[in-house]
Design a protein around this motif. Structure first.
Motif, mmCIF file in Angstrom:
data_model
loop_
_atom_site.group_PDB
_atom_site.id
_atom_site.type_symbol
_atom_site.label_atom_id
_atom_site.label_comp_id
_atom_site.label_asym_id
_atom_site.label_seq_id
_atom_site.Cartn_x
_atom_site.Cartn_y
_atom_site.Cartn_z
ATOM 1 N N ASP A 172 1.354 108.952 0.700
ATOM 2 C CA ASP A 172 2.919 108.799 0.730
ATOM 3 C C ASP A 172 3.468 109.512 -0.104
ATOM 4 O OD1 ASP A 172 2.657 107.006 3.045
ATOM 5 O OD2 ASP A 172 2.261 105.415 1.708
ATOM 6 N N TYR A 173 4.997 109.593 -0.083
ATOM 7 C CA TYR A 173 5.854 110.581 -0.965
ATOM 8 C C TYR A 173 5.833 109.952 -2.447
ATOM 9 C CZ TYR A 173 10.093 112.231 -2.944
ATOM 10 O OH TYR A 173 10.976 112.998 -3.610
ATOM 11 N N GLU A 174 5.899 108.628 -2.322
ATOM 12 C CA GLU A 174 5.875 107.962 -3.784
ATOM 13 C C GLU A 174 4.725 108.279 -4.635
ATOM 14 O OE1 GLU A 174 6.704 106.562 -0.952
ATOM 15 O OE2 GLU A 174 8.653 106.370 -1.151
ATOM 16 N N VAL A 175 3.507 108.535 -3.923
ATOM 17 C CA VAL A 175 2.132 108.578 -4.653
ATOM 18 C C VAL A 175 2.106 110.150 -4.902
ATOM 19 C CG1 VAL A 175 -0.290 108.698 -4.525
ATOM 20 C CG2 VAL A 175 1.111 106.704 -3.446
ATOM 21 N N LEU A 176 2.672 111.091 -4.240
ATOM 22 C CA LEU A 176 2.680 112.311 -4.336
ATOM 23 C C LEU A 176 3.672 112.633 -5.647
ATOM 24 C CD1 LEU A 176 2.749 114.060 -0.988
ATOM 25 C CD2 LEU A 176 0.781 113.566 -2.543
ATOM 26 N N VAL A 177 4.626 112.084 -5.874
ATOM 27 C CA VAL A 177 5.722 112.290 -6.595
ATOM 28 C C VAL A 177 5.062 111.838 -8.194
ATOM 29 C CG1 VAL A 177 7.882 111.579 -7.819
ATOM 30 C CG2 VAL A 177 7.811 112.040 -5.439
ATOM 31 N N LYS A 178 4.360 110.697 -8.084
ATOM 32 C CA LYS A 178 3.536 110.320 -9.427
ATOM 33 C C LYS A 178 2.246 111.222 -9.926
ATOM 34 C CE LYS A 178 4.209 105.348 -8.836
ATOM 35 N NZ LYS A 178 3.837 104.005 -8.409
ATOM 36 N N LEU A 179 1.711 111.706 -8.748
ATOM 37 C CA LEU A 179 0.770 112.723 -9.112
ATOM 38 C C LEU A 179 1.139 114.078 -9.694
ATOM 39 C CD1 LEU A 179 -1.492 112.315 -5.841
ATOM 40 C CD2 LEU A 179 -2.341 111.820 -8.187
ATOM 41 N N THR A 180 2.134 114.533 -8.871
ATOM 42 C CA THR A 180 2.741 116.038 -9.248
ATOM 43 C C THR A 180 3.604 115.851 -10.564
ATOM 44 O OG1 THR A 180 4.415 115.793 -7.936
ATOM 45 C CG2 THR A 180 2.178 116.589 -6.885
ATOM 46 N N GLY A 181 4.278 114.821 -10.900
ATOM 47 C CA GLY A 181 5.177 114.857 -11.759
ATOM 48 C C GLY A 181 6.679 115.478 -11.432
ATOM 49 N N PHE A 182 6.818 115.622 -10.160
ATOM 50 C CA PHE A 182 8.219 116.126 -9.725
ATOM 51 C C PHE A 182 8.428 115.757 -8.354
ATOM 52 C CE2 PHE A 182 5.312 119.749 -9.049
ATOM 53 C CZ PHE A 182 5.413 120.115 -7.952
ATOM 54 N N ALA A 183 9.562 116.023 -7.785
ATOM 55 C CA ALA A 183 10.059 115.605 -6.426
ATOM 56 C C ALA A 183 9.573 116.601 -5.601
ATOM 57 C CB ALA A 183 11.645 115.423 -6.248
ATOM 58 N N LEU A 184 8.789 116.230 -4.788
ATOM 59 C CA LEU A 184 7.987 117.084 -3.856
ATOM 60 C C LEU A 184 8.911 117.409 -2.517
ATOM 61 C CD1 LEU A 184 5.385 118.424 -4.071
ATOM 62 C CD2 LEU A 184 4.516 116.888 -2.268
ATOM 63 N N THR A 185 9.761 118.455 -2.691
ATOM 64 C CA THR A 185 10.891 118.476 -1.734
ATOM 65 C C THR A 185 10.572 119.171 -0.386
ATOM 66 O OG1 THR A 185 11.396 120.591 -2.674
ATOM 67 C CG2 THR A 185 12.650 118.773 -3.537
ATOM 68 N N ARG A 186 9.302 119.935 -0.424
ATOM 69 C CA ARG A 186 8.847 120.340 0.863
ATOM 70 C C ARG A 186 7.713 119.671 1.239
ATOM 71 N NH1 ARG A 186 13.108 123.592 2.616
ATOM 72 N NH2 ARG A 186 13.636 124.831 1.002
ATOM 73 N N GLY A 187 7.182 118.620 0.751
ATOM 74 C CA GLY A 187 6.239 117.702 1.215
ATOM 75 C C GLY A 187 4.742 118.342 1.396
ATOM 76 N N MET A 188 4.490 119.487 0.523
ATOM 77 C CA MET A 188 3.262 120.072 0.631
ATOM 78 C C MET A 188 2.914 120.919 -0.519
ATOM 79 S SD MET A 188 1.271 122.710 3.378
ATOM 80 C CE MET A 188 1.074 121.716 4.326
ATOM 81 N N LEU A 189 1.994 120.798 -1.196
ATOM 82 C CA LEU A 189 1.257 121.695 -2.270
ATOM 83 C C LEU A 189 0.312 122.448 -1.712
ATOM 84 C CD1 LEU A 189 2.054 119.744 -5.521
ATOM 85 C CD2 LEU A 189 3.168 121.839 -4.706
ATOM 86 N N CYS A 190 -0.261 123.251 -2.261
ATOM 87 C CA CYS A 190 -1.429 124.245 -2.007
ATOM 88 C C CYS A 190 -1.896 124.657 -3.285
ATOM 89 C CB CYS A 190 -1.174 125.204 -0.879
ATOM 90 S SG CYS A 190 -2.704 126.024 -0.260
ATOM 91 N N ALA A 191 -3.396 124.891 -3.485
ATOM 92 C CA ALA A 191 -3.927 125.382 -4.465
ATOM 93 C C ALA A 191 -4.614 126.661 -3.695
ATOM 94 C CB ALA A 191 -5.023 124.754 -5.212
#
Length: 228
Positions: free
Chosen positions: A38-57
């Motif tokens: 969920d969004y709240e968990v992703l924000v805690k994991l990444t440390g910033f507002a995940l405005t696009r909903g996705m990250l990729c390595a």
């Protein structure tokens, strides 16, 4: 980055985007791990507002040589020790939009694939060819020699009175131009300026003595990227 051929290692996706915006992209890479929350968990994991909903390595590709980058390029930008990622991103965006064929960076420059630089560039770091000068290639002496051997005339963007007008027709008439921009604050190294074929100063008004390097790059690329 995906369209440019970079290979994903894994995706981090907001739950709601799995079947919406992220679905088409994820389908292009079957077998690549997808982590979701969920969004709240992703924000805690990444440390910033995940405005696009996705990250990729993604796996970095080996950088091409300066010679390969310049093989078919007539107008190139060279960045000397530009360290601010926001400026790097903005310069890349201008270079891609305003007729530069490639970007070369000295070893002291910020990484164009740094997250902030990539975002500010609006993804153009994946569209325009670029590479670093090899650390074994002494800049500016050996670097400038290699540019000369490839047929480039070098243009120092600098605040000097012994300069030519940026609209000078002979600049546009040059077959190959390398436009060199220096670090924030101090500008180009004195040795670099002495080795350049031309020094170009952007005319100013209202008592302003200089532009931010990213703003100056846009003016220079627009004027010097147009060929006669």
């Amino acid at each position: 980055a995906a369209n440019a051929g970079y290979q994903p290692v894994s995706f981090l996706v907001q739950h709601k985007d799995l079947e919406k915006e992220g679905k088409e992209l994820l389908q292009k890479f079957p077998g690549i791990p997808v982590y979701t929350a969920d969004y709240e968990v992703l924000v805690k994991l990444t440390g910033f507002a995940l405005t696009r909903g996705m990250l990729c390595a993604m796996t970095r590709r080996d950088l091409p040589s300066v010679e390969d980058i310049c093989k078919n390029a007539r107008r190139i930008a060279i960045l000397e020790n530009v360290v601010n990622p926001t400026n790097i991103g903005a310069i890349f965006r201008s270079a891609a939009a305003l007729h530069m064929d490639a970007v070369l960076l000295t070893p002291g420059c910020c990484d164009p694939l740094y997250r902030r630089a990539t975002r500010v560039s609006m993804g153009t770091v994946f569209q325009i060819p670029w590479t670093y000068f090899d650390k074994k290639t002494k800049w500016p002496v050996q670097g400038m020699e290699s540019l000369s051997e490839m047929g480039y005339k070098t243009v120092a963007m600098a605040l000097r009175n012994d300069s030519v007008e940026i609209r000078d027709p002979k600049l546009k008439a040059e077959e190959k131009l390398a436009i060199i921009l220096g670090t924030e604050g101090e500008g180009l190294d004195a040795e670099t300026m002495e080795l350049c074929d031309y020094t170009v100063k952007i005319p100013m008004s209202h008592g302003v003595d200089s532009l931010n390097v990213a703003a100056a790059s846009a003016v220079a690329f627009w004027e010097l990227g147009q060929r006669s």
